[in-house]
Design a protein around this motif. Structure first.
Motif, mmCIF file in Angstrom:
data_model
loop_
_atom_site.group_PDB
_atom_site.id
_atom_site.type_symbol
_atom_site.label_atom_id
_atom_site.label_comp_id
_atom_site.label_asym_id
_atom_site.label_seq_id
_atom_site.Cartn_x
_atom_site.Cartn_y
_atom_site.Cartn_z
ATOM 1 N N ASN A 166 0.808 -1.217 0.000
ATOM 2 C CA ASN A 166 0.000 0.000 0.000
ATOM 3 C C ASN A 166 0.851 1.281 0.000
ATOM 4 O OD1 ASN A 166 -2.666 0.428 -0.262
ATOM 5 N ND2 ASN A 166 -3.009 0.886 1.920
ATOM 6 N N ASP A 167 2.034 1.199 0.615
ATOM 7 C CA ASP A 167 2.929 2.369 0.675
ATOM 8 C C ASP A 167 3.482 2.701 -0.703
ATOM 9 O OD1 ASP A 167 2.919 2.719 3.468
ATOM 10 O OD2 ASP A 167 4.453 1.177 3.748
ATOM 11 N N ILE A 168 3.613 1.677 -1.561
ATOM 12 C CA ILE A 168 4.420 1.865 -2.777
ATOM 13 C C ILE A 168 3.687 1.608 -4.091
ATOM 14 C CG2 ILE A 168 6.646 1.414 -1.665
ATOM 15 C CD1 ILE A 168 6.476 -1.469 -2.536
ATOM 16 N N CYS A 169 2.464 1.064 -4.006
ATOM 17 C CA CYS A 169 1.825 0.573 -5.240
ATOM 18 C C CYS A 169 1.527 1.684 -6.265
ATOM 19 C CB CYS A 169 0.578 -0.243 -4.925
ATOM 20 S SG CYS A 169 -0.652 0.685 -4.029
ATOM 21 N N GLU A 170 1.453 2.936 -5.825
ATOM 22 C CA GLU A 170 1.133 3.999 -6.790
ATOM 23 C C GLU A 170 2.349 4.818 -7.210
ATOM 24 O OE1 GLU A 170 -2.126 6.117 -5.030
ATOM 25 O OE2 GLU A 170 -3.541 4.619 -5.792
ATOM 26 N N ILE A 171 3.506 4.484 -6.648
ATOM 27 C CA ILE A 171 4.704 5.292 -6.933
ATOM 28 C C ILE A 171 5.033 5.290 -8.422
ATOM 29 C CG2 ILE A 171 7.226 5.418 -6.611
ATOM 30 C CD1 ILE A 171 6.818 4.655 -3.680
ATOM 31 N N SER A 172 5.054 4.106 -9.036
ATOM 32 C CA SER A 172 5.499 3.996 -10.435
ATOM 33 C C SER A 172 4.663 4.847 -11.381
ATOM 34 C CB SER A 172 5.445 2.536 -10.885
ATOM 35 O OG SER A 172 6.337 1.770 -10.125
ATOM 36 N N SER A 173 3.350 4.806 -11.197
ATOM 37 C CA SER A 173 2.480 5.525 -12.135
ATOM 38 C C SER A 173 2.465 7.033 -11.864
ATOM 39 C CB SER A 173 1.061 4.963 -12.066
ATOM 40 O OG SER A 173 0.574 5.145 -10.763
ATOM 41 N N CYS A 192 12.932 -0.521 -9.466
ATOM 42 C CA CYS A 192 13.385 -0.554 -10.857
ATOM 43 C C CYS A 192 12.796 0.619 -11.655
ATOM 44 C CB CYS A 192 12.972 -1.901 -11.462
ATOM 45 S SG CYS A 192 13.458 -2.091 -13.171
ATOM 46 N N ASN A 193 11.530 0.907 -11.455
ATOM 47 C CA ASN A 193 10.892 2.006 -12.201
ATOM 48 C C ASN A 193 11.461 3.376 -11.798
ATOM 49 O OD1 ASN A 193 9.278 0.415 -13.808
ATOM 50 N ND2 ASN A 193 7.639 0.300 -12.279
ATOM 51 N N ILE A 194 11.819 3.526 -10.539
ATOM 52 C CA ILE A 194 12.445 4.784 -10.110
ATOM 53 C C ILE A 194 13.798 4.923 -10.821
ATOM 54 C CG2 ILE A 194 13.435 6.057 -8.137
ATOM 55 C CD1 ILE A 194 11.303 4.554 -6.365
ATOM 56 N N LEU A 195 14.551 3.822 -10.882
ATOM 57 C CA LEU A 195 15.873 3.852 -11.546
ATOM 58 C C LEU A 195 15.726 4.191 -13.029
ATOM 59 C CD1 LEU A 195 17.420 0.673 -9.852
ATOM 60 C CD2 LEU A 195 17.970 3.063 -9.341
ATOM 61 N N LYS A 196 14.741 3.568 -13.679
ATOM 62 C CA LYS A 196 14.519 3.855 -15.107
ATOM 63 C C LYS A 196 14.109 5.311 -15.299
ATOM 64 C CE LYS A 196 13.075 -0.658 -16.843
ATOM 65 N NZ LYS A 196 11.865 -1.470 -17.068
ATOM 66 N N PHE A 197 13.271 5.814 -14.403
ATOM 67 C CA PHE A 197 12.823 7.204 -14.483
ATOM 68 C C PHE A 197 14.022 8.160 -14.441
ATOM 69 C CE2 PHE A 197 11.477 11.148 -12.379
ATOM 70 C CZ PHE A 197 10.460 11.543 -13.227
ATOM 71 N N LEU A 198 15.035 7.781 -13.680
ATOM 72 C CA LEU A 198 16.237 8.627 -13.575
ATOM 73 C C LEU A 198 17.141 8.479 -14.792
ATOM 74 C CD1 LEU A 198 17.072 7.866 -9.834
ATOM 75 C CD2 LEU A 198 16.263 10.055 -10.729
ATOM 76 N N GLY A 199 16.900 7.431 -15.605
ATOM 77 C CA GLY A 199 17.701 7.234 -16.816
ATOM 78 C C GLY A 199 18.637 6.037 -16.768
ATOM 79 N N PHE A 200 18.616 5.271 -15.669
ATOM 80 C CA PHE A 200 19.475 4.095 -15.562
ATOM 81 C C PHE A 200 18.944 2.960 -16.433
ATOM 82 C CE2 PHE A 200 20.528 6.287 -11.647
ATOM 83 C CZ PHE A 200 21.879 6.024 -11.490
ATOM 84 N N LYS A 201 19.845 2.030 -16.777
ATOM 85 C CA LYS A 201 19.431 0.771 -17.404
ATOM 86 C C LYS A 201 19.118 -0.180 -16.253
ATOM 87 C CE LYS A 201 22.255 -0.946 -20.474
ATOM 88 N NZ LYS A 201 23.605 -1.277 -21.011
ATOM 89 N N ALA A 202 17.841 -0.390 -15.993
ATOM 90 C CA ALA A 202 17.502 -1.194 -14.805
ATOM 91 C C ALA A 202 16.567 -2.337 -15.162
ATOM 92 C CB ALA A 202 16.849 -0.300 -13.757
ATOM 93 N N LEU A 203 16.665 -3.414 -14.392
ATOM 94 C CA LEU A 203 15.707 -4.523 -14.533
ATOM 95 C C LEU A 203 15.577 -5.235 -13.194
ATOM 96 C CD1 LEU A 203 17.461 -7.415 -14.610
ATOM 97 C CD2 LEU A 203 17.956 -6.645 -16.913
ATOM 98 N N VAL A 204 14.485 -5.990 -13.072
ATOM 99 C CA VAL A 204 14.311 -6.858 -11.902
ATOM 100 C C VAL A 204 14.716 -8.256 -12.349
ATOM 101 C CG1 VAL A 204 12.653 -7.826 -10.247
ATOM 102 C CG2 VAL A 204 12.371 -5.473 -11.066
ATOM 103 N N THR A 205 15.587 -8.911 -11.602
ATOM 104 C CA THR A 205 16.013 -10.254 -12.006
ATOM 105 C C THR A 205 14.811 -11.198 -11.967
ATOM 106 O OG1 THR A 205 16.687 -10.820 -9.739
ATOM 107 C CG2 THR A 205 18.387 -9.922 -11.207
ATOM 108 N N ILE A 206 14.784 -12.135 -12.925
ATOM 109 C CA ILE A 206 13.632 -13.039 -13.009
ATOM 110 C C ILE A 206 13.540 -13.885 -11.743
ATOM 111 C CG2 ILE A 206 12.674 -15.026 -14.293
ATOM 112 C CD1 ILE A 206 13.999 -13.654 -16.807
ATOM 113 N N GLU A 207 14.702 -14.350 -11.287
ATOM 114 C CA GLU A 207 14.683 -15.171 -10.075
ATOM 115 C C GLU A 207 15.163 -14.344 -8.876
ATOM 116 O OE1 GLU A 207 15.494 -19.618 -11.386
ATOM 117 O OE2 GLU A 207 16.721 -18.156 -12.444
ATOM 118 N N SER A 208 14.805 -14.806 -7.679
ATOM 119 C CA SER A 208 15.161 -14.065 -6.467
ATOM 120 C C SER A 208 16.452 -14.596 -5.852
ATOM 121 C CB SER A 208 14.014 -14.181 -5.455
ATOM 122 O OG SER A 208 13.868 -15.538 -5.089
#
Ligand code: 2YH
Length: 279
Positions: free
Chosen positions: A7-14, A75-91
């Motif tokens: 709930n704290d973070i679900c709307e940050i990306s959009s 990851c979306n915050i990093l991309k917003f700043l211009g970084f090449k970012a991804l979430v790894t498929i596995e944890s």
């Protein structure tokens, strides 16, 4: 330490564009610009470095496990700043192996106790608490066009308050340290001064209510609600608040209007990422 929930973070990306615009109107600077100021980085050079710098965010299942949307939001915050970012498929370990095999420049990962970034080329480690404190201190200074010789109350003397206090001292502020657990304030003062330089710029406050009216700036780094009662919010008070939950009531936020900087993840992640890029 507060554990974030979906709930704290679900709307940050959009909402990153709107968030950034709001930050610009409150501080005069964008998310990236404030992060650059937190580490005294050259913004133009930084913008170039970011474009080719890859950060892999690794979900971590230990402790209370995955927080829905946490890694994706980072990851979306990093991309917003211009970084090449991804979430790894596995944890976890698989995710770390993948980041190393794919030659990521850096990783970010968090469990219930720590949220860190590691530059895989230089082995530099950045800690979310320290980075968050530093960038909220930079934001407070920018809100005011500088903070040299100003009295700043640092509320909460844990790791975030410590990062903030270090940055504020670097910016030339005078500090009043407050913690509901008084020995924490003494211990932070000891760490900051090491018994030597800067002692006279730091005082300990044990009576918050009577002291707050003398402090036009507050760095609120506690994990508690309503730490700054509405009646103590003066017309000129400025607050930079990395603490989660926010220590100011809904009404208090209305009184402060654009004299308040607060978020739950954006500034801290931006500061960590910028710190990782710098040599
Ligand atoms: O929210 C947290 C902790 N309070 C660390 C904060 C440090 N300032 N951790 C996030 C846990 C994320 C989870 N393991 C995931 O989804 O990967």
């Amino acid at each position: 330490m507060t554990r974030l929930i979906n709930n704290d973070i679900c709307e940050i990306s959009s909402r990153l564009n709107g968030y950034n615009r709001n930050l610009q109107s409150t501080t005069g600077h964008s998310l990236l610009e404030i992060a650059a100021r937190a580490y005294c980085a050259d913004e133009i050079k930084l913008t170039h470095q970011i474009k080719t710098f890859s950060i892999h965010v690794i979900p971590v299942t230990s402790g209370q496990g995955i927080i829905k949307n946490f890694s994706e939001t980072v990851c979306n915050i990093l991309k917003f700043l211009g970084f090449k970012a991804l979430v790894t498929i596995e944890s976890d370990t698989f995710g770390l192996a993948s980041a190393l095999e794919k030659k990521a420049d850096a990783i970010m990962m968090a469990d219930d106790e720590r949220f860190i970034g590691v530059n895989l080329n230089t082995r530099k480690v950045t800690d979310n608490s320290d980075a968050t404190g530093r960038i909220f201190a930079a934001a407070l200074s920018l809100m005011n066009g500088g903070i040299r010789d100003a009295n700043v109350m640092v509320m909460g003397c844990g790791p975030v308050g410590e990062g903030a206090a270090k940055k504020l001292l670097g910016l030339g502020a005078r500090l009043s340290l407050y913690d509901s657990d008084l020995p924490m304030a003494y211990s932070l003062k000891e760490k900051l001064t090491n018994g030597l330089v800067g002692q006279s710029r730091i005082q300990i406050v044990d009576d918050f209510a009577s002291h707050v009216l003398k402090c036009p700036y507050i760095l609120e780094a506690t994990p508690s609600e309503e730490t700054i009662p509405d009646e103590l919010i003066s017309d000129h008070l400025r607050v930079s608040a990395p603490g989660v939950p926010l220590g100011i009531s809904k009404n208090g936020r209305k009184i402060l209007k654009n004299r308040l900087v607060h978020d739950k993840l954006e500034l801290g992640v931006a500061a960590m990422a910028v710190n990782l890029v710098l040599n």
